[in-house]
Design a protein around this motif. Sequence first.
Motif, PDB file in Angstrom:
ATOM      1  N   GLY A  26     -37.693 -65.115 -87.601  1.00  0.00           N
ATOM      2  CA  GLY A  26     -36.340 -64.622 -87.394  1.00  0.00           C
ATOM      3  C   GLY A  26     -36.065 -64.290 -85.939  1.00  0.00           C
ATOM      4  O   GLY A  26     -34.999 -64.607 -85.406  1.00  0.00           O
ATOM      5  N   ARG A  27     -37.024 -63.653 -85.292  1.00  0.00           N
ATOM      6  CA  ARG A  27     -36.850 -63.313 -83.874  1.00  0.00           C
ATOM      7  C   ARG A  27     -36.721 -64.565 -83.019  1.00  0.00           C
ATOM      8  O   ARG A  27     -35.862 -64.648 -82.131  1.00  0.00           O
ATOM      9  N   GLY A  33     -32.539 -70.219 -80.956  1.00  0.00           N
ATOM     10  CA  GLY A  33     -31.755 -71.123 -81.784  1.00  0.00           C
ATOM     11  C   GLY A  33     -32.638 -71.838 -82.790  1.00  0.00           C
ATOM     12  O   GLY A  33     -33.879 -71.847 -82.673  1.00  0.00           O
ATOM     13  N   TYR A  34     -31.998 -72.455 -83.772  1.00  0.00           N
ATOM     14  CA  TYR A  34     -32.742 -73.096 -84.854  1.00  0.00           C
ATOM     15  C   TYR A  34     -33.469 -74.349 -84.369  1.00  0.00           C
ATOM     16  O   TYR A  34     -34.664 -74.531 -84.610  1.00  0.00           O
ATOM     17  N   ALA A  35     -32.751 -75.223 -83.681  1.00  0.00           N
ATOM     18  CA  ALA A  35     -33.339 -76.508 -83.289  1.00  0.00           C
ATOM     19  C   ALA A  35     -34.512 -76.337 -82.338  1.00  0.00           C
ATOM     20  O   ALA A  35     -35.505 -77.074 -82.417  1.00  0.00           O
ATOM     21  N   ALA A  36     -34.422 -75.387 -81.422  1.00  0.00           N
ATOM     22  CA  ALA A  36     -35.456 -75.231 -80.397  1.00  0.00           C
ATOM     23  C   ALA A  36     -36.695 -74.499 -80.893  1.00  0.00           C
ATOM     24  O   ALA A  36     -37.741 -74.517 -80.231  1.00  0.00           O
ATOM     25  N   THR A  37     -36.599 -73.845 -82.029  1.00  0.00           N
ATOM     26  CA  THR A  37     -37.740 -73.102 -82.573  1.00  0.00           C
ATOM     27  C   THR A  37     -38.607 -74.035 -83.406  1.00  0.00           C
ATOM     28  O   THR A  37     -38.106 -74.748 -84.279  1.00  0.00           O
ATOM     29  N   THR A  38     -39.891 -74.027 -83.152  1.00  0.00           N
ATOM     30  CA  THR A  38     -40.818 -74.869 -83.911  1.00  0.00           C
ATOM     31  C   THR A  38     -41.769 -74.000 -84.733  1.00  0.00           C
ATOM     32  O   THR A  38     -41.962 -72.815 -84.440  1.00  0.00           O
ATOM     33  N   LEU A  39     -42.364 -74.626 -85.728  1.00  0.00           N
ATOM     34  CA  LEU A  39     -43.331 -73.899 -86.546  1.00  0.00           C
ATOM     35  C   LEU A  39     -44.563 -73.507 -85.725  1.00  0.00           C
ATOM     36  O   LEU A  39     -45.176 -72.472 -85.981  1.00  0.00           O
ATOM     37  N   ARG A  40     -44.897 -74.315 -84.727  1.00  0.00           N
ATOM     38  CA  ARG A  40     -46.025 -73.957 -83.868  1.00  0.00           C
ATOM     39  C   ARG A  40     -45.720 -72.696 -83.064  1.00  0.00           C
ATOM     40  O   ARG A  40     -46.610 -71.870 -82.822  1.00  0.00           O
ATOM     41  N   MET A  41     -44.477 -72.538 -82.632  1.00  0.00           N
ATOM     42  CA  MET A  41     -44.090 -71.320 -81.921  1.00  0.00           C
ATOM     43  C   MET A  41     -44.234 -70.110 -82.840  1.00  0.00           C
ATOM     44  O   MET A  41     -44.702 -69.047 -82.425  1.00  0.00           O
ATOM     45  N   VAL A  42     -43.833 -70.269 -84.106  1.00  0.00           N
ATOM     46  CA  VAL A  42     -43.954 -69.175 -85.069  1.00  0.00           C
ATOM     47  C   VAL A  42     -45.425 -68.815 -85.269  1.00  0.00           C
ATOM     48  O   VAL A  42     -45.797 -67.631 -85.258  1.00  0.00           O
ATOM     49  N   ALA A  43     -46.268 -69.835 -85.439  1.00  0.00           N
ATOM     50  CA  ALA A  43     -47.703 -69.593 -85.634  1.00  0.00           C
ATOM     51  C   ALA A  43     -48.305 -68.884 -84.430  1.00  0.00           C
ATOM     52  O   ALA A  43     -49.086 -67.932 -84.578  1.00  0.00           O
TER      53      ALA A  43
END
Length: 217
Positions: A26-27, A33-43
């Motif tokens: 969420g942060r 933004g949605y498009a620029a956020t990746t699952l690797r960034m979340v991990a």
Amino acid sequence: MPRSYDSPIRAARSAETRQRVVQVAGRLFAEHGYAATTLRMVARDAKVSLERVTAVGGKPALLLAAFEDAVNDGEPLGLTRRGDIAPAWAGDDLGEILAALVSYVALSNERINALTAAWSEARRADPELAAAYRRRMDDMREAGRAFVTELVARGLVDPGVDPAAIADEFWAASHPTQYDLLVTLAGWSPDRFRAWLLERTVRLIPPPDASGGATAT
């Protein structure tokens, strides 16, 4: 055989990890933004493996979970059962009930403002998120209608009102995009937004007329 307490401990740790993943997602959605956020960034930011993130869900699922987490603020309960509304709801003072409702909505809008923008971006390209957005908006309108209907049934609101019409007007006035327009773009303070929304809500949801007739709107 594993000890009996292993399973509850594992379940608690799994829930904590899931919550951390959702909040980090969420942060990042809000910041990038949605498009620029990746699952690797979340991990990376959640300090878990990519596999653990994908076990929670893909990007659409993470966005929806993050939105609900921010709306609920740790209290996934019905509107009138929330700790910040329930005490006023238990009483018979319409003014206190509406003030508690508006306070919750204003604070919720503050939490979800950037996430709403991310969702608006994402739903233009993702039919799944577009449909989910429509369902969420319908849920908000229905919650408002049920809220007003119950106030009428308790004798706290003019029985001549149309709960559905009031719910739609409150939904429009309290929608996160209104918060974004007035606070983010127009430069209002959150307190000013809350006062503005409360004034509109008090006029929108009239108490019963003392003479027994309909209150003018």
